[in-house]
Scaffold this motif. Structure first.
Motif, short mmCIF file in Angstrom:
data_model
loop_
_atom_site.label_atom_id
_atom_site.label_comp_id
_atom_site.label_asym_id
_atom_site.label_seq_id
_atom_site.Cartn_x
_atom_site.Cartn_y
_atom_site.Cartn_z
N PHE B 303 42.12 38.75 31.03
CA PHE B 303 43.16 39.72 31.36
C PHE B 303 43.35 39.64 32.85
CE2 PHE B 303 40.74 41.66 27.86
CZ PHE B 303 41.74 41.69 26.90
N GLN B 304 44.59 39.69 33.27
CA GLN B 304 44.84 39.52 34.69
C GLN B 304 45.97 40.43 35.14
OE1 GLN B 304 45.38 35.35 36.28
NE2 GLN B 304 47.49 36.01 36.16
N GLY B 305 45.78 41.07 36.26
CA GLY B 305 46.84 41.89 36.84
C GLY B 305 47.13 41.41 38.25
N THR B 306 48.41 41.22 38.55
CA THR B 306 48.76 40.90 39.93
C THR B 306 49.68 42.00 40.44
OG1 THR B 306 50.51 39.48 39.10
CG2 THR B 306 48.53 38.39 39.85
N TYR B 307 49.51 42.36 41.69
CA TYR B 307 50.31 43.41 42.28
C TYR B 307 50.90 42.91 43.58
CZ TYR B 307 51.81 47.99 43.84
OH TYR B 307 52.57 49.05 44.27
N ARG B 308 52.23 42.96 43.68
CA ARG B 308 52.90 42.53 44.91
C ARG B 308 52.97 43.72 45.86
NH1 ARG B 308 54.31 39.12 40.97
NH2 ARG B 308 55.28 40.76 39.75
N ILE B 309 51.98 43.78 46.75
CA ILE B 309 51.83 44.94 47.64
C ILE B 309 53.02 45.07 48.58
CG2 ILE B 309 50.30 46.00 49.36
CD1 ILE B 309 48.20 43.85 48.37
N ALA B 310 53.43 43.94 49.14
CA ALA B 310 54.59 43.90 50.03
C ALA B 310 55.28 42.58 49.73
CB ALA B 310 54.14 43.96 51.48
N GLU B 311 56.37 42.31 50.40
CA GLU B 311 57.16 41.12 50.12
C GLU B 311 56.30 39.85 50.12
OE1 GLU B 311 61.06 38.87 51.79
OE2 GLU B 311 60.67 40.87 52.58
N ASP B 312 55.34 39.77 51.04
CA ASP B 312 54.57 38.53 51.14
C ASP B 312 53.07 38.72 50.93
OD1 ASP B 312 54.54 39.94 53.46
OD2 ASP B 312 55.46 38.39 54.70
N TRP B 313 52.66 39.82 50.34
CA TRP B 313 51.25 40.05 50.03
C TRP B 313 51.07 40.32 48.55
CZ3 TRP B 313 47.03 39.58 53.21
CH2 TRP B 313 47.30 39.44 54.57
N GLU B 314 50.05 39.73 47.96
CA GLU B 314 49.81 39.89 46.54
C GLU B 314 48.32 40.07 46.27
OE1 GLU B 314 52.26 37.43 43.71
OE2 GLU B 314 50.28 36.64 43.22
N ALA B 315 48.00 41.02 45.41
CA ALA B 315 46.59 41.24 45.06
C ALA B 315 46.36 40.84 43.60
CB ALA B 315 46.22 42.70 45.26
N LEU B 316 45.12 40.44 43.29
CA LEU B 316 44.80 39.97 41.94
C LEU B 316 43.51 40.59 41.44
CD1 LEU B 316 45.12 37.24 39.84
CD2 LEU B 316 43.06 36.67 41.11
N LEU B 317 43.51 40.95 40.17
CA LEU B 317 42.31 41.41 39.48
C LEU B 317 42.23 40.66 38.16
CD1 LEU B 317 42.04 45.31 39.43
CD2 LEU B 317 40.30 43.70 40.24
N ARG B 318 41.04 40.14 37.82
CA ARG B 318 40.96 39.40 36.56
C ARG B 318 39.58 39.51 35.94
NH1 ARG B 318 43.14 33.92 37.50
NH2 ARG B 318 41.09 33.27 38.19
N TYR B 319 39.56 39.57 34.62
CA TYR B 319 38.30 39.51 33.88
C TYR B 319 38.43 38.35 32.90
CZ TYR B 319 34.27 40.89 31.11
OH TYR B 319 33.07 40.91 30.45
N ASP B 320 37.52 37.41 33.01
CA ASP B 320 37.66 36.14 32.31
C ASP B 320 36.36 35.83 31.56
OD1 ASP B 320 38.75 33.58 31.74
OD2 ASP B 320 37.67 32.71 33.43
N VAL B 321 36.47 35.58 30.25
CA VAL B 321 35.27 35.42 29.44
C VAL B 321 35.32 34.14 28.60
CG1 VAL B 321 33.86 36.45 27.59
CG2 VAL B 321 35.01 37.93 29.23
N GLN B 322 34.23 33.42 28.57
CA GLN B 322 34.13 32.25 27.70
C GLN B 322 32.80 32.27 26.94
OE1 GLN B 322 33.09 28.22 29.23
NE2 GLN B 322 35.07 27.55 28.41
N TYR B 323 32.88 32.05 25.62
CA TYR B 323 31.68 31.87 24.82
C TYR B 323 31.74 30.48 24.21
CZ TYR B 323 31.44 36.98 24.99
OH TYR B 323 31.39 38.28 25.41
N ARG B 324 30.70 29.69 24.40
CA ARG B 324 30.66 28.37 23.77
C ARG B 324 30.55 28.48 22.25
NH1 ARG B 324 28.93 23.81 26.49
NH2 ARG B 324 30.17 23.58 28.38
N ASP B 325 29.83 29.51 21.82
CA ASP B 325 29.63 29.71 20.39
C ASP B 325 29.93 31.17 20.09
OD1 ASP B 325 28.75 30.05 17.81
OD2 ASP B 325 26.83 29.03 18.11
N LYS B 326 31.06 31.41 19.38
CA LYS B 326 31.47 32.80 19.19
C LYS B 326 30.52 33.57 18.26
CE LYS B 326 35.03 33.99 16.78
NZ LYS B 326 36.46 34.16 16.53
N ASN B 327 29.69 32.83 17.53
CA ASN B 327 28.72 33.49 16.66
C ASN B 327 27.38 33.73 17.35
OD1 ASN B 327 30.53 33.50 14.41
ND2 ASN B 327 30.16 31.29 14.27
N ASP B 328 27.31 33.32 18.62
CA ASP B 328 26.06 33.51 19.36
C ASP B 328 26.44 33.80 20.81
OD1 ASP B 328 23.38 33.43 20.20
OD2 ASP B 328 23.50 31.28 20.63
#
Lengths: 154, 403
Positions: B303-328
């Motif tokens: 999930f990712q959110g970007t916020y354009r604070i001003a015309e040339d400034w941008e902030a980012l927040l992200r939560y990123d998950v990977q499981y090699r084996d979804k059963n473990d």
């Protein structure tokens, strides 16, 4: 008697409000920018959907088959920003994303960037099949001799 | 080893100023239009990466950090007719020991649109083309088109990029535009482009990809589903007849407002299958033995959110998950079975970032990653899994340019 008068009054009042509301909604909003095309382009009006497709560089031909040449002002230019928002009803960063995808995946080309409304007017006047946008007043003042006309968006 | 690392980072020290100087003195965006029908575009980026542990794109865990991540590219397109385009891009990517900056052809294609009307079009691309996977894959090497310095690794898994980057083959595409939104459909097939090392033991088999996308109100809402099947066959014993298949469905969604965007992408099942492994027998003693298919089903999302604070400034927040084996998801069962650390079977990455557009064509970004797990780290850069640390932090800076 009273009842029937009330009944008669209500729809009349409602319809009056409806007329005012409809007029407000239908009257074209006052916009600072409008799309303009070279006089060689036979069309006077265009749908928002097609206009967006032209400015995102997906629609490359006029209905008569002639190539479309798109001119834009730089991303941070006020005229570009308000044209994107008020006329195309999108945002400059969205247009930029569309162009970047085409350019860096080889599936299309970017529009030609001109530096000022003055240059835009010159390019539109001299380029067959071209489309761009101008401040409404600018095109009235400087555009008397220009061979361009406005496109009505519907 | 130590000497070469030192020499490399000393040399790298000069790369950033050179790249920066190049950006400042570069021609403006006006120069790209070579003629009415020919355009030239390009991009460059240079990053600095520092990690508290584990190597990511160079010796990031050293006290100096790593300057070994940079990207360069130049492309030409020629549109002699509105329905015909020729395009090609040469790129170079340095990414620690996983990519050595050798120039290669990113794409080289003919794009023909035989059908085009006011509200729809359909066409074909042939040659080498970028795989339309999710929102970012086609331009993944152009830093200015990414939302952050690094794409979410859960989905845009750099260690496996050769399996999803580009195809030599063809692609059909179509598009329908209505007042209720636009619909896009792509279907492609072809062979993936393997790196030189992989080529010594495997060859690419026909792979497939399709993507259906819907865009509402000029891109305010964007929804996409991608299906992909990447196939590679090995020819080196004992894997002479082994086939590797990567099978994936990817769901993508994005909402774009004037000042902010929300993006999420999800792979419910990332299926990797290794089949046809035969253990050679000894004539007269025991016959060849076929091993059962080895399957792994992973899961990934962000999930990712970007916020354009001003015309040339941008902030980012992200939560990123990977499981090699979804059963473990904890990796414990796989750890017990393989002897590898449990944390090498998952990664949870929390990212905060900030970007500044110095000019319309130049960005400077900084980001901080707080990580739990090492599943997407390159085994080439971290050859000993037991030496990796489960909890680590990463700081990265990047200057990027495109025209």
């Amino acid at each position: 008697m009273t009842e029937s008068r009330t009944r008669a009054f209500l729809p009349t009042a409602l319809s009056r409000w409806w007329i005012i509301l409809a007029l407000t909604l239908l009257s074209s909003p006052i916009r600072a920018q409008e799309p303009f095309v070279n006089n060689g382009v036979a069309y006077r009006e265009i749908s928002l959907t097609s206009l967006r497709a032209i400015f995102t560089m997906h629609l490359r031909q006029w209905p008569d088959g002639k190539p479309i040449k798109v001119f834009v002002l730089p991303d941070q230019n006020d005229v570009h920003i308000s044209f994107s928002k008020e006329v195309l009803k999108t945002f400059p960063y969205q247009l930029k994303r569309s162009w970047d995808l085409l350019v860096f995946s080889g599936s299309g080309q970017a529009p030609t960037v001109v530096e000022s409304p003055k240059e835009m007017l010159q390019k539109l006047s001299s380029t067959p099949g071209s489309i761009g946008y101008l401040p409404k007043d600018y095109s009235k003042e400087g555009g008397k001799n220009a061979s361009i006309h406005m496109l009505e968006v519907n | 080893m130590q000497v070469s690392t030192c020499w490399k980072s000393t040399r790298s020290r000069y790369v950033l100023p050179i790249v920066l100087a190049g950006m400042v003195y570069s021609p403006s965006a006006m120069a790209v239009q070579l003629s009415d029908t020919v355009q030239l575009h390009g991009f460059a980026s240079q990053a600095y990466v520092s990690t508290t542990a584990n190597k990511y794109f160079g010796p990031s865990d050293s006290s100096r950090g790593s300057f070994d991540f940079r990207e360069l590219g130049l492309n030409l397109s020629w549109q002699p007719l509105p329905y015909l385009q020729f395009a090609g891009q040469v790129g170079s990517r340095k990414a620690g020991t996983t990519d050595d900056a050798t120039p290669r052809i990113d794409y080289a294609l003919i794009d023909f649109t035989p059908y085009s009307s006011q509200y729809s079009r359909a066409g074909v691309r042939a040659g080498r083309y970028r795989v339309p996977l999710g929102f970012y894959n086609q331009t993944r090497d152009v830093a200015n088109t990414r939302p952050s310095i690094f794409l979410p690794e859960s989905i845009y898994y750099d260690a496996a990029r050769q399996l999803i980057l580009a195809l030599d083959g063809g692609e059909l595409y179509s598009e329908v535009r209505t007042d209720a939104g636009s619909f896009f459909l792509e279907y492609g097939m072809g062979r993936v482009i393997l790196d030189d090392e992989t080529k010594e033991m495997a060859r690419a088999k026909t792979s497939y990809v399709w993507r259906a996308m819907y865009e509402y109100d000029g891109g305010r809402i964007r929804l996409a589903v991608t299906g992909a099947d990447a196939n590679v066959a090995s020819f080196q014993p004992p894997f002479s007849d082994a086939k590797l298949n990567l099978h994936v469905y990817l769901f993508s969604a994005q909402y774009n407002a004037e000042n902010w965007s929300l993006t999420g992408e999800y792979i419910p099942r990332l299926q990797t299958t290794l089949s046809g492994v035969v253990v050679p027998g000894v004539p007269g003693v025991y016959p060849d033995t076929s091993l059962p298919d080895i399957k792994q089903t992973g899961e990934a999302y962000y999930f990712q959110g970007t916020y354009r604070i001003a015309e040339d400034w941008e902030a980012l927040l992200r939560y990123d998950v990977q499981y090699r084996d979804k059963n473990d998801k904890s990796g414990e069962a796989n750890a017990a079975a393989t002897g590898l650390p449990a944390h090498s079977f998952f990664t949870k990455d929390k990212t905060v970032g900030i970007g500044w557009s110095v000019r319309a064509d130049t960005k400077i970004r900084a980001e901080w990653h707080h990580l739990d797990g090492t599943s997407w780290l390159s085994a080439k850069e971290n050859p000993d899994p037991s030496a990796t640390k489960e909890n680590w932090d990463m700081f990265a800076l990047q200057v990027s340019y495109s025209f």
